[in-house]
Design a protein around this motif. Sequence first.
Motif, PDB file in Angstrom:
ATOM      1  N   UNK A   5       2.616 -39.974 -37.747  1.00  0.00           N
ATOM      2  CA  UNK A   5       1.899 -39.269 -36.704  1.00  0.00           C
ATOM      3  C   UNK A   5       1.135 -38.104 -37.320  1.00  0.00           C
ATOM      4  N   UNK A   6       0.025 -37.736 -36.704  1.00  0.00           N
ATOM      5  CA  UNK A   6      -0.703 -36.563 -37.190  1.00  0.00           C
ATOM      6  C   UNK A   6       0.129 -35.298 -36.985  1.00  0.00           C
ATOM      7  N   UNK A   7      -0.206 -34.255 -37.696  1.00  0.00           N
ATOM      8  CA  UNK A   7       0.461 -32.960 -37.533  1.00  0.00           C
ATOM      9  C   UNK A   7      -0.230 -32.233 -36.386  1.00  0.00           C
ATOM     10  N   UNK A   8       0.340 -32.332 -35.189  1.00  0.00           N
ATOM     11  CA  UNK A   8      -0.281 -31.772 -33.998  1.00  0.00           C
ATOM     12  C   UNK A   8      -0.446 -30.259 -34.083  1.00  0.00           C
ATOM     13  N   UNK A   9       0.464 -29.597 -34.758  1.00  0.00           N
ATOM     14  CA  UNK A   9       0.398 -28.138 -34.882  1.00  0.00           C
ATOM     15  C   UNK A   9      -0.815 -27.701 -35.696  1.00  0.00           C
ATOM     16  N   UNK A  13      -7.817 -27.448 -31.189  1.00  0.00           N
ATOM     17  CA  UNK A  13      -7.659 -27.804 -29.780  1.00  0.00           C
ATOM     18  C   UNK A  13      -8.514 -29.023 -29.444  1.00  0.00           C
ATOM     19  N   UNK A  14      -9.733 -29.063 -29.967  1.00  0.00           N
ATOM     20  CA  UNK A  14     -10.621 -30.192 -29.703  1.00  0.00           C
ATOM     21  C   UNK A  14     -10.015 -31.491 -30.240  1.00  0.00           C
ATOM     22  N   UNK A  15      -9.481 -31.452 -31.449  1.00  0.00           N
ATOM     23  CA  UNK A  15      -8.860 -32.642 -32.040  1.00  0.00           C
ATOM     24  C   UNK A  15      -7.644 -33.089 -31.234  1.00  0.00           C
ATOM     25  N   UNK A  16      -6.823 -32.121 -30.833  1.00  0.00           N
ATOM     26  CA  UNK A  16      -5.619 -32.455 -30.075  1.00  0.00           C
ATOM     27  C   UNK A  16      -5.981 -33.016 -28.701  1.00  0.00           C
ATOM     28  N   UNK A  17      -6.982 -32.445 -28.055  1.00  0.00           N
ATOM     29  CA  UNK A  17      -7.432 -32.950 -26.762  1.00  0.00           C
ATOM     30  C   UNK A  17      -7.892 -34.400 -26.883  1.00  0.00           C
ATOM     31  N   UNK A  18      -8.702 -34.674 -27.879  1.00  0.00           N
ATOM     32  CA  UNK A  18      -9.189 -36.044 -28.094  1.00  0.00           C
ATOM     33  C   UNK A  18      -8.027 -36.993 -28.369  1.00  0.00           C
ATOM     34  N   UNK A  19      -7.065 -36.542 -29.166  1.00  0.00           N
ATOM     35  CA  UNK A  19      -5.900 -37.376 -29.480  1.00  0.00           C
ATOM     36  C   UNK A  19      -5.113 -37.689 -28.206  1.00  0.00           C
ATOM     37  N   UNK A  20      -4.857 -36.676 -27.392  1.00  0.00           N
ATOM     38  CA  UNK A  20      -4.077 -36.864 -26.168  1.00  0.00           C
ATOM     39  C   UNK A  20      -4.796 -37.832 -25.220  1.00  0.00           C
ATOM     40  N   UNK A  21      -6.117 -37.722 -25.134  1.00  0.00           N
ATOM     41  CA  UNK A  21      -6.866 -38.614 -24.248  1.00  0.00           C
ATOM     42  C   UNK A  21      -6.831 -40.067 -24.720  1.00  0.00           C
ATOM     43  N   UNK A  30       1.399 -34.605 -25.954  1.00  0.00           N
ATOM     44  CA  UNK A  30       1.112 -34.017 -24.648  1.00  0.00           C
ATOM     45  C   UNK A  30       1.896 -32.724 -24.451  1.00  0.00           C
ATOM     46  N   UNK A  31       3.164 -32.696 -24.880  1.00  0.00           N
ATOM     47  CA  UNK A  31       3.962 -31.461 -24.763  1.00  0.00           C
ATOM     48  C   UNK A  31       3.330 -30.323 -25.559  1.00  0.00           C
ATOM     49  N   UNK A  32       2.896 -30.616 -26.769  1.00  0.00           N
ATOM     50  CA  UNK A  32       2.279 -29.588 -27.610  1.00  0.00           C
ATOM     51  C   UNK A  32       0.966 -29.129 -26.995  1.00  0.00           C
ATOM     52  N   UNK A  33       0.182 -30.072 -26.486  1.00  0.00           N
ATOM     53  CA  UNK A  33      -1.086 -29.733 -25.832  1.00  0.00           C
ATOM     54  C   UNK A  33      -0.851 -28.827 -24.626  1.00  0.00           C
ATOM     55  N   UNK A  34       0.115 -29.189 -23.791  1.00  0.00           N
ATOM     56  CA  UNK A  34       0.394 -28.388 -22.594  1.00  0.00           C
ATOM     57  C   UNK A  34       0.924 -27.006 -22.972  1.00  0.00           C
ATOM     58  N   UNK A  43      -6.608 -19.681 -18.581  1.00  0.00           N
ATOM     59  CA  UNK A  43      -6.285 -20.994 -18.036  1.00  0.00           C
ATOM     60  C   UNK A  43      -5.651 -20.798 -16.668  1.00  0.00           C
ATOM     61  N   UNK A  44      -6.168 -21.507 -15.689  1.00  0.00           N
ATOM     62  CA  UNK A  44      -5.652 -21.417 -14.320  1.00  0.00           C
ATOM     63  C   UNK A  44      -4.456 -22.339 -14.191  1.00  0.00           C
ATOM     64  N   UNK A  45      -3.356 -21.789 -13.704  1.00  0.00           N
ATOM     65  CA  UNK A  45      -2.136 -22.568 -13.535  1.00  0.00           C
ATOM     66  C   UNK A  45      -1.927 -22.874 -12.054  1.00  0.00           C
ATOM     67  N   UNK A  46      -1.401 -24.042 -11.773  1.00  0.00           N
ATOM     68  CA  UNK A  46      -1.149 -24.455 -10.404  1.00  0.00           C
ATOM     69  C   UNK A  46       0.327 -24.765 -10.258  1.00  0.00           C
ATOM     70  N   UNK A  47       0.933 -24.233  -9.226  1.00  0.00           N
ATOM     71  CA  UNK A  47       2.328 -24.577  -8.977  1.00  0.00           C
ATOM     72  C   UNK A  47       2.364 -25.742  -8.003  1.00  0.00           C
TER      73      UNK A  47
END
Length: 69
Positions: A5-9, A13-21, A30-34, A43-47
């Motif tokens: 697996x790639x080193x997500x850390x 951000x652009x690379x990680x976003x593309x990977x997650x998609x 996805x956990x690391x991205x979130x 960043x706007x958070x929604x409950x």
Amino acid sequence: MMTLKPDFQQMSRKELTAYVLTHREDEEALRIYMARLHNEPGVIRQSGGLNEQDLTQLEQLIKARVSDA
């Protein structure tokens, strides 16, 4: 044959976003991205839960940001 697996850390951000998609089943990515989004200012958070329309809008926003970046 096992694929590493790639080193997500180390990903931008652009690379990680593309990977997650493109690897939606990868829960670790996805956990690391979130976590990154959670710690990013502005960043706007929604409950509460998201419905199908919310998820579709979120996916469109992510795709738009990836193409703009």
